[in-house]
Scaffold this motif. Structure first.
Motif, short mmCIF file in Angstrom:
data_model
loop_
_atom_site.label_atom_id
_atom_site.label_comp_id
_atom_site.label_asym_id
_atom_site.label_seq_id
_atom_site.Cartn_x
_atom_site.Cartn_y
_atom_site.Cartn_z
N LEU A 42 0.83 -1.21 0.00
CA LEU A 42 0.00 0.00 0.00
C LEU A 42 0.86 1.25 0.00
CD1 LEU A 42 -2.70 -1.08 2.60
CD2 LEU A 42 -2.85 -1.12 0.11
N PRO A 43 0.28 2.41 -0.39
CA PRO A 43 1.03 3.67 -0.38
C PRO A 43 1.57 3.98 1.01
CG PRO A 43 -1.08 3.94 -1.48
CD PRO A 43 -1.09 2.58 -0.85
N SER A 44 2.76 4.51 1.03
CA SER A 44 3.43 4.86 2.28
C SER A 44 4.34 6.05 1.97
CB SER A 44 4.24 3.65 2.78
OG SER A 44 4.90 3.94 3.98
N SER A 45 5.30 6.30 2.81
CA SER A 45 6.27 7.36 2.54
C SER A 45 7.38 6.79 1.66
CB SER A 45 6.84 7.88 3.86
OG SER A 45 7.43 6.82 4.59
N MET A 46 8.09 7.69 0.98
CA MET A 46 9.21 7.28 0.14
C MET A 46 10.37 6.90 1.05
SD MET A 46 10.20 6.84 -3.02
CE MET A 46 9.06 7.73 -4.05
N ASP A 47 10.75 5.62 0.99
CA ASP A 47 11.82 5.08 1.84
C ASP A 47 12.87 4.39 1.00
OD1 ASP A 47 11.09 5.55 4.68
OD2 ASP A 47 9.30 4.42 4.15
N LEU A 48 14.00 4.10 1.64
CA LEU A 48 15.07 3.34 0.99
C LEU A 48 14.89 1.86 1.32
CD1 LEU A 48 17.67 3.52 -0.70
CD2 LEU A 48 18.94 3.66 1.45
N TRP A 49 14.96 1.02 0.30
CA TRP A 49 14.77 -0.41 0.42
C TRP A 49 15.97 -1.13 -0.17
CZ3 TRP A 49 10.20 -2.70 2.31
CH2 TRP A 49 9.17 -1.80 2.61
N ALA A 50 16.15 -2.39 0.22
CA ALA A 50 17.22 -3.22 -0.33
C ALA A 50 16.71 -4.63 -0.54
CB ALA A 50 18.41 -3.24 0.62
N THR A 51 17.21 -5.26 -1.58
CA THR A 51 16.90 -6.67 -1.82
C THR A 51 18.14 -7.33 -2.40
OG1 THR A 51 15.34 -8.21 -2.81
CG2 THR A 51 15.96 -6.33 -4.14
N ALA A 52 18.39 -8.56 -2.00
CA ALA A 52 19.54 -9.29 -2.52
C ALA A 52 19.34 -9.49 -4.01
CB ALA A 52 19.69 -10.63 -1.81
N LEU A 53 20.40 -9.32 -4.75
CA LEU A 53 20.30 -9.57 -6.19
C LEU A 53 20.19 -11.07 -6.42
CD1 LEU A 53 22.80 -6.93 -7.54
CD2 LEU A 53 20.33 -6.99 -7.81
N PRO A 54 19.51 -11.48 -7.48
CA PRO A 54 19.32 -12.91 -7.73
C PRO A 54 20.64 -13.62 -7.94
CG PRO A 54 18.57 -11.60 -9.60
CD PRO A 54 18.92 -10.65 -8.52
N LEU A 55 20.74 -14.80 -7.36
CA LEU A 55 21.93 -15.62 -7.51
C LEU A 55 21.69 -16.75 -8.50
CD1 LEU A 55 23.04 -15.79 -3.78
CD2 LEU A 55 23.88 -14.29 -5.56
N SER A 56 20.49 -16.80 -9.04
CA SER A 56 20.16 -17.86 -10.00
C SER A 56 19.67 -17.22 -11.29
CB SER A 56 19.08 -18.78 -9.42
OG SER A 56 17.87 -18.06 -9.32
N SER A 57 19.46 -18.04 -12.28
CA SER A 57 19.00 -17.53 -13.57
C SER A 57 17.50 -17.24 -13.58
CB SER A 57 19.34 -18.54 -14.66
OG SER A 57 18.69 -19.76 -14.40
N SER A 58 16.80 -17.55 -12.49
CA SER A 58 15.35 -17.32 -12.46
C SER A 58 15.00 -15.84 -12.47
CB SER A 58 14.72 -17.99 -11.24
OG SER A 58 15.09 -17.28 -10.07
N GLY A 59 15.89 -15.00 -11.97
CA GLY A 59 15.64 -13.57 -11.94
C GLY A 59 14.75 -13.12 -10.80
N ALA A 60 14.32 -14.05 -9.94
CA ALA A 60 13.44 -13.70 -8.82
C ALA A 60 14.24 -12.97 -7.74
CB ALA A 60 12.81 -14.95 -8.24
N LEU A 61 13.64 -11.91 -7.22
CA LEU A 61 14.26 -11.15 -6.13
C LEU A 61 13.64 -11.57 -4.81
CD1 LEU A 61 14.31 -7.59 -7.72
CD2 LEU A 61 16.22 -9.17 -7.51
N ASP A 62 14.44 -11.47 -3.75
CA ASP A 62 13.93 -11.71 -2.41
C ASP A 62 12.98 -10.59 -2.01
OD1 ASP A 62 15.46 -14.00 -2.12
OD2 ASP A 62 17.12 -12.95 -1.17
N THR A 63 12.25 -10.79 -0.93
CA THR A 63 11.39 -9.74 -0.39
C THR A 63 12.27 -8.56 0.04
OG1 THR A 63 9.80 -11.37 0.38
CG2 THR A 63 9.71 -9.19 1.40
N PRO A 64 11.95 -7.35 -0.39
CA PRO A 64 12.76 -6.19 -0.02
C PRO A 64 12.74 -5.93 1.49
CG PRO A 64 11.27 -5.66 -1.82
CD PRO A 64 10.87 -7.00 -1.29
N VAL A 65 13.81 -5.32 1.97
CA VAL A 65 13.96 -4.94 3.37
C VAL A 65 13.97 -3.41 3.43
CG1 VAL A 65 15.50 -4.99 5.36
CG2 VAL A 65 15.28 -7.01 3.90
N ARG A 66 13.12 -2.85 4.29
CA ARG A 66 13.09 -1.39 4.44
C ARG A 66 14.29 -0.96 5.28
NH1 ARG A 66 7.99 2.24 5.91
NH2 ARG A 66 6.99 0.25 5.66
N LEU A 67 15.11 -0.07 4.71
CA LEU A 67 16.27 0.44 5.43
C LEU A 67 15.97 1.72 6.18
CD1 LEU A 67 19.08 -0.20 2.77
CD2 LEU A 67 18.41 -1.64 4.72
N THR A 68 14.97 2.48 5.72
CA THR A 68 14.56 3.70 6.42
C THR A 68 13.05 3.65 6.62
OG1 THR A 68 14.18 4.96 4.38
CG2 THR A 68 16.40 5.08 5.35
#
Length: 128
Positions: free
Chosen positions: A53-79
């Motif tokens: 849902l809409p929220s404030s503009m925050d900084l997020w991080a997600t591990a880059l994919p380590l496989s050829s599937s291209g799927a990203l992990d669930t993002p982690v809110r840093l701020t």
């Protein structure tokens, strides 16, 4: 549909003896996972949230994919600027290459997020 912007590859440097590194994708987004109550009367961010849902503009991080599937992990809110800075959105960020920290511009002010605090917020991931 929300806004995600400012993607940047960020490399964390491990503090262990082998100096393992992990690449993550930093980005800004104005979406957050739905708050869920698991029955204890306390809402918390859900790792398996299916709706963002809409929220404030925050900084997020997600591990880059380590496989050829291209799927990203669930993002982690840093701020969480809605709580920390009276709802003033994150305007931009820049990685400090000397320290690995991130400089944040929130309103007219600059803030610093240390490499250690970023590493502490990220889940344990496979390192290279």
């Amino acid at each position: 549909n929300g806004t995600s912007k400012g993607p940047s590859v960020y490399t964390t440097h491990g503090d262990d003896a082998n100096g393992a590194t992990t690449d993550v994708l930093l980005f800004m987004s104005d979406r957050a996972p739905v708050m869920r109550d698991d029955g204890d009367g306390v809402g918390s961010e859900s790792d398996d949230a299916t709706e963002w849902l809409p929220s404030s503009m925050d900084l997020w991080a997600t591990a880059l994919p380590l496989s050829s599937s291209g799927a990203l992990d669930t993002p982690v809110r840093l701020t969480n600027v809605a709580c920390q800075f009276n709802g003033i959105d994150l305007s931009e960020y820049s990685v400090d290459p000397a320290t690995g920290g991130v400089i944040l511009r929130i309103g007219a002010d600059l803030h610093y997020l240390s490499a250690e605090s970023i590493r502490d917020k990220l889940p344990t991931v496979v390192t290279r």
